[in-house]
Enzyme design. Structure first.
Site, PDB file in Angstrom:
ATOM      1  N   GLY A   1      18.299  54.720 -52.546  1.00 52.29           N
ATOM      2  CA  GLY A   1      18.404  53.570 -51.645  1.00 52.29           C
ATOM      3  C   GLY A   1      19.535  52.624 -52.007  1.00 52.29           C
ATOM      4  O   GLY A   1      19.743  51.623 -51.315  1.00 52.29           O
ATOM      5  N   ASN A   2      20.283  52.926 -53.074  1.00 47.13           N
ATOM      6  CA  ASN A   2      21.350  52.025 -53.518  1.00 47.13           C
ATOM      7  C   ASN A   2      22.605  52.165 -52.662  1.00 47.13           C
ATOM      8  O   ASN A   2      22.961  53.260 -52.224  1.00 47.13           O
ATOM      9  CB  ASN A   2      21.721  52.312 -54.979  1.00 47.13           C
ATOM     10  N   HIS A   3      23.279  51.061 -52.443  1.00 47.72           N
ATOM     11  CA  HIS A   3      24.565  51.029 -51.746  1.00 47.72           C
ATOM     12  C   HIS A   3      25.601  50.379 -52.659  1.00 47.72           C
ATOM     13  O   HIS A   3      25.267  49.759 -53.665  1.00 47.72           O
ATOM     14  CB  HIS A   3      24.445  50.216 -50.446  1.00 47.72           C
ATOM     15  N   LEU A   4      26.855  50.496 -52.285  1.00 49.46           N
ATOM     16  CA  LEU A   4      27.915  49.810 -53.008  1.00 49.46           C
ATOM     17  C   LEU A   4      27.733  48.301 -52.823  1.00 49.46           C
ATOM     18  O   LEU A   4      27.530  47.831 -51.705  1.00 49.46           O
ATOM     19  CB  LEU A   4      29.288  50.234 -52.480  1.00 49.46           C
TER      20      LEU A   4
ATOM     21  N   ALA B   1      29.258  47.465 -47.918  1.00 53.37           N
ATOM     22  CA  ALA B   1      28.178  48.256 -48.512  1.00 53.37           C
ATOM     23  C   ALA B   1      27.811  49.446 -47.624  1.00 53.37           C
ATOM     24  O   ALA B   1      26.954  50.254 -47.993  1.00 53.37           O
ATOM     25  CB  ALA B   1      26.948  47.374 -48.721  1.00 53.37           C
TER      26      ALA B   1
END
Length: 205
Positions: free
Chosen positions: A81-84, A90
């Site tokens: 679930g992580n984004h930049l 993002a």
């Protein structure tokens, strides 16, 4: 000695909303210890549905110790679930392919590693555990808490983001309990001491 069997799926007679979780989990990247139970208002099969963004290609694990208590609606957000967050945007351009397929070339999405829940941890109703969090033995996570950072052993946390409410016991008692590791005792010894385990820890010392 009639000790409850950790290999039983539904340990409570005629009650299918509580299970010994290790017997229901199919994902090899979810590891659950003996006697940890999950209680769900609707269907215990919801547990794996509540482990979100858990993609095989990332390889992160959810590791849960023994004798944990996990309430209905508890959710685990995994690294998928992580984004930049330090880039201008993002937005995950690359996953949509086409002319955007190389947007992440030479880059990678952030990961915080495995999520690890210690032994004898109580996770309350609708609590959310964020990626890579480590929760110490004997901790209590309050209802609807959002846990964004590690939780010390035998600590009660609550709120969004979750913050320490109090320690369950004195520092000396916590140190002695962590050294004792009762959850690793053989079942006969645990059974002989259940009255003490359900009393003040001083009874064990």
């Amino acid at each position: 000695m009639n000790i409850p069997d950790s290999n039983t799926v539904f340990p409570l007679t005629n009650y299918k909303n509580l299970c010994f979780l290790k017997n229901l989990v199919n994902n090899p990247n979810i590891i659950v210890g003996d006697y940890t139970y999950y209680d769900d208002f609707d269907d215990v099969s919801n547990f794996e549905k509540n482990v979100k963004y858990h993609f095989d290609f990332i390889g992160d694990k959810l590791i849960i110790g023994k004798f944990c208590m996990i309430a209905s609606g508890a959710t685990f957000i995994m690294n998928g679930g992580n984004h930049l967050t330090e880039a201008t945007s993002a937005y995950p351009f690359a996953i949509f392919g086409g002319a955007w397929q190389d947007a992440m070339k030479g880059k990678s999405y952030p990961t915080k590693g495995d999520t690890v829940i210690g032994n004898d941890v109580w996770i309350g109703h609708d609590a959310t555990i964020m990626p890579g969090v480590q929760i110490g033995h004997g901790a209590i996570i309050a209802t609807k808490a959002v846990v964004t950072k590690n939780v010390e052993p035998y600590t009660i946390v609550g709120g969004n983001p979750a913050k320490e409410i109090k320690k369950r016991f004195s520092e000396d008692s916590i140190a002695r309990l962590l050294e004792m590791k009762w959850w690793d005792w053989d079942l006969e010894k645990i059974t002989q001491n259940v009255a003490k385990l359900t009393s003040n820890p001083e009874e064990l010392f």
